[in-house]
Design a protein around this motif. Structure first.
Motif, PDB file in Angstrom:
ATOM      1  N   SER A  73     134.341  17.802  14.432  1.00 19.14           N
ATOM      2  CA  SER A  73     133.122  17.572  13.647  1.00 19.14           C
ATOM      3  C   SER A  73     133.415  16.656  12.451  1.00 19.14           C
ATOM      4  O   SER A  73     134.446  16.800  11.794  1.00 19.14           O
ATOM      5  N   GLN A  74     132.495  15.731  12.181  1.00 18.55           N
ATOM      6  CA  GLN A  74     132.614  14.862  11.012  1.00 18.55           C
ATOM      7  C   GLN A  74     131.248  14.680  10.367  1.00 18.55           C
ATOM      8  O   GLN A  74     130.257  14.451  11.075  1.00 18.55           O
ATOM      9  N   ILE A  75     131.200  14.765   9.049  1.00 20.31           N
ATOM     10  CA  ILE A  75     129.987  14.419   8.304  1.00 20.31           C
ATOM     11  C   ILE A  75     130.106  12.957   7.887  1.00 20.31           C
ATOM     12  O   ILE A  75     131.092  12.564   7.252  1.00 20.31           O
ATOM     13  N   LEU A  76     129.118  12.162   8.253  1.00 19.18           N
ATOM     14  CA  LEU A  76     129.103  10.735   7.952  1.00 19.18           C
ATOM     15  C   LEU A  76     127.858  10.400   7.135  1.00 19.18           C
ATOM     16  O   LEU A  76     126.795  10.986   7.343  1.00 19.18           O
TER      17      LEU A  76
ATOM     18  N   GLY B   6     125.411   7.125   5.184  1.00 19.08           N
ATOM     19  CA  GLY B   6     125.076   5.711   5.239  1.00 19.08           C
ATOM     20  C   GLY B   6     125.984   4.881   4.351  1.00 19.08           C
ATOM     21  O   GLY B   6     126.389   5.313   3.258  1.00 19.08           O
ATOM     22  N   ASN B   7     126.304   3.685   4.786  1.00 20.61           N
ATOM     23  CA  ASN B   7     127.243   2.829   4.062  1.00 20.61           C
ATOM     24  C   ASN B   7     126.805   2.519   2.639  1.00 20.61           C
ATOM     25  O   ASN B   7     127.644   2.322   1.752  1.00 20.61           O
ATOM     26  N   ASP B   8     125.508   2.470   2.395  1.00 19.09           N
ATOM     27  CA  ASP B   8     124.998   2.080   1.080  1.00 19.09           C
ATOM     28  C   ASP B   8     124.840   3.251   0.113  1.00 19.09           C
ATOM     29  O   ASP B   8     124.490   3.034  -1.053  1.00 19.09           O
ATOM     30  N   LEU B   9     125.079   4.454   0.568  1.00 16.61           N
ATOM     31  CA  LEU B   9     124.904   5.608  -0.318  1.00 16.61           C
ATOM     32  C   LEU B   9     126.054   5.688  -1.324  1.00 16.61           C
ATOM     33  O   LEU B   9     127.226   5.624  -0.952  1.00 16.61           O
ATOM     34  N   PRO B  10     125.716   5.842  -2.615  1.00 18.48           N
ATOM     35  CA  PRO B  10     126.742   5.890  -3.668  1.00 18.48           C
ATOM     36  C   PRO B  10     127.390   7.266  -3.785  1.00 18.48           C
ATOM     37  O   PRO B  10     127.234   7.974  -4.783  1.00 18.48           O
ATOM     38  N   VAL B  11     128.129   7.657  -2.777  1.00 20.08           N
ATOM     39  CA  VAL B  11     128.800   8.953  -2.791  1.00 20.08           C
ATOM     40  C   VAL B  11     130.190   8.785  -2.194  1.00 20.08           C
ATOM     41  O   VAL B  11     130.368   8.093  -1.191  1.00 20.08           O
ATOM     42  N   GLU B  12     131.170   9.404  -2.838  1.00 21.68           N
ATOM     43  CA  GLU B  12     132.555   9.281  -2.409  1.00 21.68           C
ATOM     44  C   GLU B  12     132.926  10.392  -1.428  1.00 21.68           C
ATOM     45  O   GLU B  12     132.341  11.477  -1.462  1.00 21.68           O
TER      46      GLU B  12
ATOM     47  N   ILE C 285     131.368   5.771  15.528  1.00 21.15           N
ATOM     48  CA  ILE C 285     130.475   5.363  14.442  1.00 21.15           C
ATOM     49  C   ILE C 285     131.272   4.742  13.299  1.00 21.15           C
ATOM     50  O   ILE C 285     130.894   3.698  12.752  1.00 21.15           O
ATOM     51  N   ARG C 286     132.387   5.375  12.966  1.00 16.85           N
ATOM     52  CA  ARG C 286     133.222   4.843  11.881  1.00 16.85           C
ATOM     53  C   ARG C 286     133.876   3.520  12.290  1.00 16.85           C
ATOM     54  O   ARG C 286     133.974   2.589  11.484  1.00 16.85           O
ATOM     55  N   SER C 287     134.307   3.425  13.547  1.00 23.35           N
ATOM     56  CA  SER C 287     134.931   2.200  14.023  1.00 23.35           C
ATOM     57  C   SER C 287     133.963   1.027  13.984  1.00 23.35           C
ATOM     58  O   SER C 287     134.341  -0.104  13.649  1.00 23.35           O
ATOM     59  N   LEU C 288     132.702   1.300  14.305  1.00 26.77           N
ATOM     60  CA  LEU C 288     131.668   0.260  14.294  1.00 26.77           C
ATOM     61  C   LEU C 288     131.104   0.010  12.908  1.00 26.77           C
ATOM     62  O   LEU C 288     130.230  -0.849  12.737  1.00 26.77           O
ATOM     63  N   LYS C 289     131.585   0.789  11.926  1.00 25.47           N
ATOM     64  CA  LYS C 289     131.129   0.696  10.535  1.00 25.47           C
ATOM     65  C   LYS C 289     129.626   0.905  10.406  1.00 25.47           C
ATOM     66  O   LYS C 289     128.957   0.292   9.567  1.00 25.47           O
ATOM     67  N   ALA C 290     129.091   1.794  11.263  1.00 23.60           N
ATOM     68  CA  ALA C 290     127.677   2.150  11.178  1.00 23.60           C
ATOM     69  C   ALA C 290     127.439   3.183  10.087  1.00 23.60           C
ATOM     70  O   ALA C 290     126.298   3.420   9.681  1.00 23.60           O
TER      71      ALA C 290
ATOM     72  N   LYS D  49     129.956   5.723   6.900  1.00 25.92           N
ATOM     73  CA  LYS D  49     131.274   5.986   6.327  1.00 25.92           C
ATOM     74  C   LYS D  49     131.544   7.487   6.295  1.00 25.92           C
ATOM     75  O   LYS D  49     130.621   8.300   6.273  1.00 25.92           O
ATOM     76  N   PHE D  50     132.818   7.822   6.307  1.00 26.69           N
ATOM     77  CA  PHE D  50     133.228   9.223   6.340  1.00 26.69           C
ATOM     78  C   PHE D  50     132.906   9.913   5.026  1.00 26.69           C
ATOM     79  O   PHE D  50     133.134   9.369   3.945  1.00 26.69           O
ATOM     80  N   PHE D  51     132.392  11.160   5.135  1.00 22.68           N
ATOM     81  CA  PHE D  51     132.176  11.969   3.938  1.00 22.68           C
ATOM     82  C   PHE D  51     133.102  13.177   3.912  1.00 22.68           C
ATOM     83  O   PHE D  51     133.833  13.383   2.959  1.00 22.68           O
ATOM     84  N   ASP D  52     133.090  13.995   4.975  1.00 22.15           N
ATOM     85  CA  ASP D  52     133.938  15.192   4.959  1.00 22.15           C
ATOM     86  C   ASP D  52     133.997  15.817   6.347  1.00 22.15           C
ATOM     87  O   ASP D  52     133.172  15.529   7.217  1.00 22.15           O
TER      88      ASP D  52
END
Length: 337
Positions: A108-111, A113-119, A202-207, A209-212
């Motif tokens: 399981s991975q939480i992903l 959106g690329n533009d969201l300002p969250v680390e 999804i991460r490989s295609l940069k659709a 970004k990883f969150f947790d």
């Protein structure tokens, strides 16, 4: 009267499961194993060729776990790779299911959106961002495939960090995990909890970004469980025993040979081998049946209103460790009881 008869049948079945001996023979009758097309499910495609004693096993892939459960209840397959969630749901609906083995957890991975300002891993930042969306009267849309392990992992993690999935965010159900990437690309959701290898894709295609990893909740990394029906145990115990023994063997192969694990994912899903290799890092072969955690999952699902009744007693009654004990030489206390 009908309820009384049904209750009697369920109790009688549980007694039969508990006391019926596992028959021994040189070759089992043909038996069908169904599994979903997720990364941790794909090693089950190797079960037929690794079965011993002349066992005749057919492994059949399905798009989703829900499809596998439907096939098991329709008796078009005999044994099913499902999840601890499906187990609780099936028991809540009064279905005849028996847990006979674990398989592989995690995935399981939480992903986001690329533009969201969250680390990555910053739950306080995510919570603040969700609050800002709410203040701006914009929906913060979170997605998963409703009813799968990733869905419950996400909901449990949200609750752990004080995010109310019913009030703070808008849930979007995307049944087929292979559709997750397009939902992100089209900007239909802000956050998605997906299953590997699709999450790694999804991460490989940069659709996104990883969150947790959403494992900080009562279910932990629990994902896959092998289920059958009491009639299958009664009519073909050798076939059930052969499948469990082969699963234990294949799990060992996956632990020792990560390249084979990645190649198996690639072969079954058609995804790039590099993506498959990335997914393997988030997968944990484990044939044990984790009783306490299964009870925690059932409680969480009732709290989240995924099931309408307390199935705790049924969760314990429908665990059958005999086949794992036979395959591993270990006691049920060593196998998760």
């Amino acid at each position: 009267m009908f309820k009384t008869i049904t209750k009697f049948i369920v109790v009688a079945s549980a007694v039969l499961i508990a006391v019926a001996p596992i028959a021994q023979s040189h070759a089992a009758n043909p038996i069908k194993l169904g599994y979903a097309k997720c990364a941790h499910c794909t090693p089950l495609s190797l079960v037929p060729e690794n079965a011993e004693g002349g066992a005749k096993i057919e492994a059949i892939s399905f798009n989703t776990g829900n499809d596998v459960l439907t096939a098991l209840m329709a008796k078009s397959i005999d044994v099913a790779q499902l999840t601890y969630l499906h187990y609780a749901i099936a028991l809540d609906r009064g279905f005849d299911v028996v847990a006979i083995s674990g398989q592989i957890n995690g995935g399981s991975q939480i992903l986001v959106g690329n533009d969201l300002p969250v680390e990555p891993g910053n739950w306080a930042g995510l919570k603040a961002l969700i609050a800002q969306y709410k203040s701006d009267k914009k929906p913060f849309r979170v997605a998963a495939s409703r009813g799968n392990a990733q869905d419950i992992h996400m909901r449990g993690a949200f609750a752990k960090h004080g995010i109310d999935i019913n009030k703070d965010v808008q849930f979007v159900n995307i049944p087929n995990p292979s559709d997750h990437v397009q939902a992100l690309r089209r900007g239909e959701v802000e956050l998605i909890t997906s299953v590997d290898p699709f999450a790694s894709q999804i991460r490989s295609l940069k659709a996104a970004k990883f969150f947790d990893y959403p494992y900080d909740q009562a279910a932990g990394k629990l994902t896959n469980l092998i289920l059958t029906r009491s009639d299958v145990i009664a009519s073909n115990p050798d076939g059930v025993a052969a499948i469990v023994k082969a699963i234990v063997k294949v799990n060992g192969m996956m632990m020792q040979d990560k390249a084979l694990f990645a190649q198996t994912i690639h072969k079954v899903t058609g995804l790039d081998l590099t993506i498959a290799a990335d997914a393997v890092g988030n997968l944990y072969p484990d044939y044990a049946i984790h009783r306490k955690e299964a009870l925690a999952v059932a409680t969480m699902m009732r709290d989240l209103k995924y099931i309408g009744s307390d199935v705790s007693a049924k969760v314990e009654q429908h665990l059958d460790y005999r086949f794992l004990e036979q395959a591993t030489g270990k006691s049920k206390n060593e196998l998760g009881y």
